[in-house]
Design a protein around this motif. Sequence first.
Motif, short mmCIF file in Angstrom:
data_model
loop_
_atom_site.label_atom_id
_atom_site.label_comp_id
_atom_site.label_asym_id
_atom_site.label_seq_id
_atom_site.Cartn_x
_atom_site.Cartn_y
_atom_site.Cartn_z
N GLY A 147 0.94 -1.19 -0.11
CA GLY A 147 -0.07 0.00 0.05
C GLY A 147 0.81 1.31 -0.02
O GLY A 147 0.35 2.33 0.42
N ILE A 148 2.18 1.21 -0.63
CA ILE A 148 2.94 2.31 -0.61
C ILE A 148 2.87 2.79 -1.89
O ILE A 148 3.36 2.52 -2.99
CB ILE A 148 4.42 2.10 -0.27
CG1 ILE A 148 4.28 1.59 1.12
CG2 ILE A 148 5.25 3.04 -0.27
CD1 ILE A 148 5.88 0.97 1.55
N GLY A 149 2.25 4.01 -2.33
CA GLY A 149 2.25 4.84 -3.49
C GLY A 149 3.22 6.05 -3.50
O GLY A 149 3.90 6.25 -2.60
N PRO A 150 3.48 6.56 -4.95
CA PRO A 150 4.23 7.58 -5.04
C PRO A 150 4.27 8.85 -4.14
O PRO A 150 5.20 9.40 -3.62
CB PRO A 150 3.98 7.87 -6.43
CG PRO A 150 3.23 6.86 -7.02
CD PRO A 150 2.70 6.30 -6.08
N GLN A 151 2.99 9.14 -3.67
CA GLN A 151 2.43 10.16 -2.87
C GLN A 151 3.01 9.89 -1.51
O GLN A 151 3.31 10.71 -0.42
CB GLN A 151 0.94 10.41 -2.55
CG GLN A 151 0.20 9.44 -2.01
CD GLN A 151 -0.22 8.00 -2.90
OE1 GLN A 151 0.20 8.03 -4.14
NE2 GLN A 151 -0.59 6.95 -2.16
N ASP A 152 3.41 8.55 -0.91
CA ASP A 152 3.98 8.23 0.26
C ASP A 152 5.35 8.53 0.52
O ASP A 152 6.10 8.39 1.53
CB ASP A 152 3.58 6.90 0.66
CG ASP A 152 2.14 6.75 0.98
OD1 ASP A 152 1.42 7.57 1.42
OD2 ASP A 152 1.59 5.57 0.29
N LEU A 153 6.01 8.83 -0.74
CA LEU A 153 7.35 9.21 -0.78
C LEU A 153 7.99 10.39 -1.32
O LEU A 153 6.82 11.23 -1.46
CB LEU A 153 8.08 8.08 -1.66
CG LEU A 153 7.79 6.71 -1.75
CD1 LEU A 153 8.30 5.80 -2.88
CD2 LEU A 153 8.27 5.95 -0.50
N THR A 154 8.97 10.96 -1.09
CA THR A 154 9.43 12.28 -1.45
C THR A 154 9.53 12.54 -3.03
O THR A 154 10.61 13.41 -3.36
CB THR A 154 10.77 12.44 -0.76
OG1 THR A 154 11.88 11.71 -1.28
CG2 THR A 154 10.51 12.48 0.92
N ILE A 155 8.81 11.68 -3.89
CA ILE A 155 9.05 11.91 -5.42
C ILE A 155 8.81 13.25 -5.78
O ILE A 155 9.54 13.95 -6.56
CB ILE A 155 8.29 11.01 -5.96
CG1 ILE A 155 8.69 9.62 -5.91
CG2 ILE A 155 8.38 11.12 -7.61
CD1 ILE A 155 7.87 8.34 -6.28
N SER A 156 7.90 13.94 -5.23
CA SER A 156 7.34 15.28 -5.84
C SER A 156 8.33 16.33 -5.58
O SER A 156 8.61 17.16 -6.22
CB SER A 156 5.79 15.86 -5.24
OG SER A 156 6.08 15.72 -3.66
N SER A 157 9.09 16.20 -4.17
CA SER A 157 9.96 17.07 -3.96
C SER A 157 11.10 16.85 -4.98
O SER A 157 12.03 17.86 -5.50
CB SER A 157 10.48 16.91 -2.45
OG SER A 157 11.62 16.92 -2.26
N LEU A 158 11.40 15.68 -5.32
CA LEU A 158 12.56 15.30 -6.41
C LEU A 158 12.23 16.23 -7.64
O LEU A 158 12.96 16.74 -8.24
CB LEU A 158 12.76 13.86 -6.53
CG LEU A 158 13.72 13.33 -7.66
CD1 LEU A 158 15.00 13.93 -7.10
CD2 LEU A 158 13.87 11.91 -7.66
N ILE A 159 10.89 15.86 -8.10
CA ILE A 159 10.54 16.42 -9.59
C ILE A 159 10.68 17.95 -9.06
O ILE A 159 11.10 18.55 -10.24
CB ILE A 159 9.07 16.03 -9.54
CG1 ILE A 159 8.82 14.60 -9.69
CG2 ILE A 159 8.63 16.49 -10.97
CD1 ILE A 159 9.53 13.61 -10.49
N SER A 160 10.31 18.57 -8.26
CA SER A 160 10.23 20.16 -8.18
C SER A 160 11.89 20.64 -8.14
O SER A 160 12.02 21.59 -8.79
CB SER A 160 9.55 20.66 -7.01
OG SER A 160 10.18 20.29 -5.67
N LYS A 161 12.80 19.84 -7.48
CA LYS A 161 14.07 20.20 -7.73
C LYS A 161 14.63 19.96 -9.09
O LYS A 161 15.18 21.09 -9.58
CB LYS A 161 15.07 19.16 -6.60
CG LYS A 161 15.00 19.68 -5.38
CD LYS A 161 16.08 18.84 -4.48
CE LYS A 161 15.93 17.51 -4.10
NZ LYS A 161 16.70 16.76 -3.47
N VAL A 162 14.22 19.04 -9.69
CA VAL A 162 14.55 19.00 -11.08
C VAL A 162 13.94 20.16 -11.92
O VAL A 162 14.60 20.67 -12.98
CB VAL A 162 14.12 17.57 -11.94
CG1 VAL A 162 14.35 17.67 -13.26
CG2 VAL A 162 14.96 16.39 -10.92
N GLY A 163 12.58 20.47 -11.76
CA GLY A 163 12.14 21.43 -12.59
C GLY A 163 12.67 22.78 -12.22
O GLY A 163 12.62 23.91 -12.89
N GLN A 164 13.39 23.25 -11.14
CA GLN A 164 13.85 24.32 -10.76
C GLN A 164 15.51 24.26 -11.25
O GLN A 164 16.36 25.16 -10.89
CB GLN A 164 13.83 24.57 -9.16
CG GLN A 164 12.49 24.81 -8.65
CD GLN A 164 12.46 24.72 -7.21
OE1 GLN A 164 13.42 24.53 -6.45
NE2 GLN A 164 11.40 24.70 -6.65
#
Length: 206
Positions: A117-134
């Motif tokens: 029951g561990i999905g992408p939202q349970d991990l720090t993936i969005s923070s990684l994507i936003s670092k890449v975006g910046q």
Amino acid sequence: MEFSSKLLENAVYHMSQLPGIGKRTALRLVLHLLQQPVEQTSDLSRSLLALREEIKFCSNCHNISDVALCQICANPKREQDVVCVVEDIRDVMAIENTGQYIGLYHVLGGKISPMEGIGPQDLTISSLISKVGQNQIKELIFALSSTMEGDTTNFYIYKQLKPYDIKISTIARGISVGDELEYADEVTLGRSILNRIPFEGSLKAT
Ligand SMILES: [Zn+2]
């Protein structure tokens, strides 16, 4: 298990909630503590409570840290735009031990696992994507264990990063499938980071 004391039963119960600790082992540990000076138990309890209440996670890489920015991220000598993606602090420690890597890390806090029951939202993936975006990252290195969950997580992140112009590599696998990074020997692990391969190439190979 029948206990002559409620206090003993309680302590054994809580000890046995830890992973890998059955009731018998829990009883052995608790009886051991009873034979030691009371300070040992109070030091143990205090350090665990302080850890739990005061622990921080680095605001940049999410690694466990005593301060807001961990000493790896705060080190000006490290390559700030090369980021190694790992599951948890044990992988950071294993890679640091090789002495071969001078970039930063991004600690996901787990792997995508539908079974658990561990999905992408349970991990720090969005923070990684936003670092890449910046535009903070030039190269991303996947260093998750090569289990099905690790591969799924790598692929998910890879897809999310499609729109960005960024180099994505994966550690070369001298390490056999299913081996956890923390058990890999330092020489093999160090070499697999230095000899990393493009992630897309690794996809075609499988
Ligand atoms: Zn950090």
